[in-house]
Design an enzyme around this catalytic site. Sequence first.
Site, PDB file in Angstrom:
ATOM      1  N   THR A  48      -5.989  33.944  57.229  1.00  0.00           N
ATOM      2  CA  THR A  48      -5.148  34.565  58.256  1.00  0.00           C
ATOM      3  C   THR A  48      -3.778  34.909  57.691  1.00  0.00           C
ATOM      4  O   THR A  48      -3.280  36.029  57.853  1.00  0.00           O
ATOM      5  CB  THR A  48      -4.978  33.606  59.452  1.00  0.00           C
ATOM      6  OG1 THR A  48      -6.262  33.257  59.962  1.00  0.00           O
ATOM      7  CG2 THR A  48      -4.161  34.258  60.550  1.00  0.00           C
ATOM      8  N   TYR A 111     -13.531  37.926  69.087  1.00  0.00           N
ATOM      9  CA  TYR A 111     -13.837  39.025  70.004  1.00  0.00           C
ATOM     10  C   TYR A 111     -15.237  38.924  70.605  1.00  0.00           C
ATOM     11  O   TYR A 111     -15.408  39.071  71.812  1.00  0.00           O
ATOM     12  CB  TYR A 111     -13.656  40.400  69.347  1.00  0.00           C
ATOM     13  CG  TYR A 111     -13.790  41.529  70.349  1.00  0.00           C
ATOM     14  CD1 TYR A 111     -12.783  41.774  71.270  1.00  0.00           C
ATOM     15  CD2 TYR A 111     -14.933  42.324  70.390  1.00  0.00           C
ATOM     16  CE1 TYR A 111     -12.917  42.787  72.221  1.00  0.00           C
ATOM     17  CE2 TYR A 111     -15.066  43.330  71.326  1.00  0.00           C
ATOM     18  CZ  TYR A 111     -14.053  43.558  72.239  1.00  0.00           C
ATOM     19  OH  TYR A 111     -14.199  44.544  73.174  1.00  0.00           O
ATOM     20  N   ARG A 142      -6.403  32.220  68.362  1.00  0.00           N
ATOM     21  CA  ARG A 142      -6.509  33.548  67.764  1.00  0.00           C
ATOM     22  C   ARG A 142      -7.866  34.186  67.997  1.00  0.00           C
ATOM     23  O   ARG A 142      -7.974  35.401  68.086  1.00  0.00           O
ATOM     24  CB  ARG A 142      -6.231  33.486  66.251  1.00  0.00           C
ATOM     25  CG  ARG A 142      -4.797  33.160  65.902  1.00  0.00           C
ATOM     26  CD  ARG A 142      -4.523  33.343  64.411  1.00  0.00           C
ATOM     27  NE  ARG A 142      -4.318  34.734  64.076  1.00  0.00           N
ATOM     28  CZ  ARG A 142      -3.196  35.229  63.547  1.00  0.00           C
ATOM     29  NH1 ARG A 142      -2.162  34.439  63.320  1.00  0.00           N
ATOM     30  NH2 ARG A 142      -3.104  36.509  63.259  1.00  0.00           N
ATOM     31  N   LYS A 165     -11.134  23.036  59.207  1.00  0.00           N
ATOM     32  CA  LYS A 165      -9.704  23.233  59.442  1.00  0.00           C
ATOM     33  C   LYS A 165      -9.522  23.259  60.954  1.00  0.00           C
ATOM     34  O   LYS A 165      -9.910  24.217  61.615  1.00  0.00           O
ATOM     35  CB  LYS A 165      -9.217  24.535  58.798  1.00  0.00           C
ATOM     36  CG  LYS A 165      -7.734  24.818  59.081  1.00  0.00           C
ATOM     37  CD  LYS A 165      -7.305  26.174  58.538  1.00  0.00           C
ATOM     38  CE  LYS A 165      -5.847  26.454  58.910  1.00  0.00           C
ATOM     39  NZ  LYS A 165      -5.411  27.793  58.454  1.00  0.00           N
TER      40      LYS A 165
END
Length: 314
Positions: A48, A111, A142, A165
């Site tokens: 990211t 998404y 996110r 993570k």
Amino acid sequence: MKKTVFRGCATAIVTPMKDDGAIDYHILNALLEHQLANHADAIVVAGTTGEASTMTDEEHLEVIRFTASVVNGRVPVIAGVGGNCTQHAVSLSKLAQKAGADALLHVTPYYNKTSQEGLYQHFKACAQAADLPVILYNVPSRTGVNIQPDTCVRLCEVENIVGIKEASGSVSQMAQIAARCGNRLDIYCGNDDQITPSLSLGAKGVISVLANLLPHVVHDICQSYRDGNVQHSTSLQLQYLDLIGALFSDVNPIPVKQALRFMGVPVGSCRLPLCEMEQEKAEKLWKVMQKHGLCAASRTYFALPILNGKMVSA
């Protein structure tokens, strides 16, 4: 027990850009050498913070290849290869292994907002595509998808899924994963403001944005805890909370790239759709960095290697 990829501080490295938007490998080389000289325990590339979502596949793989070449086995190189299309993520996994990555970081598909069964099938397919250890990346703020502890337990059964993570922000969820998965799934903190609390729950370390500025400090937070000096680890964690807050006052990696430029390191801007910080936020970031002695006037604090006989300037 599965093999641990790293312990301590993995820097989620930024991808420096030139004025024309091309990747600046000259500066990336300098950043990597700085990280290695200042005790980063691993490098996460094309994640990211590295703006992988705005790269072409060719750029993505070249950044991984370049990073692996520069690091040259000194610490593990963990390549971000996740995506919202399983077929594409599988392909990137295979190619990242050929490019020299030591491990893979797979974010939850964004998404699409898949079910927990879909997450399981996606991560299983990605893990089986390459002969490398896989770290899952859970960042629901996110991606809109949260890896539930039940799903983590199932994914433990996939041989090369070795870690997660955890960036949900929920210490309670991290505790549940730790309790239920034990040594079958290493936990890495995904939030710089929760490093010490995560270590107390058994996390092996952190994948850090702050470490772009202060790799030695983030390493020390982790190492002090492991050495039994919890008080020092806690003290460092609290000392830099204001800087961590400023680094997340806008969408990552906008603030950290601005911070590096304040330090005199020409990493360029982010690619659209990420744009520059608002003036008010940038001013607050500058003030916090001044407090910690990190602005360009204190450039020696960031001992960037000499490039072509000259110090890098903004």
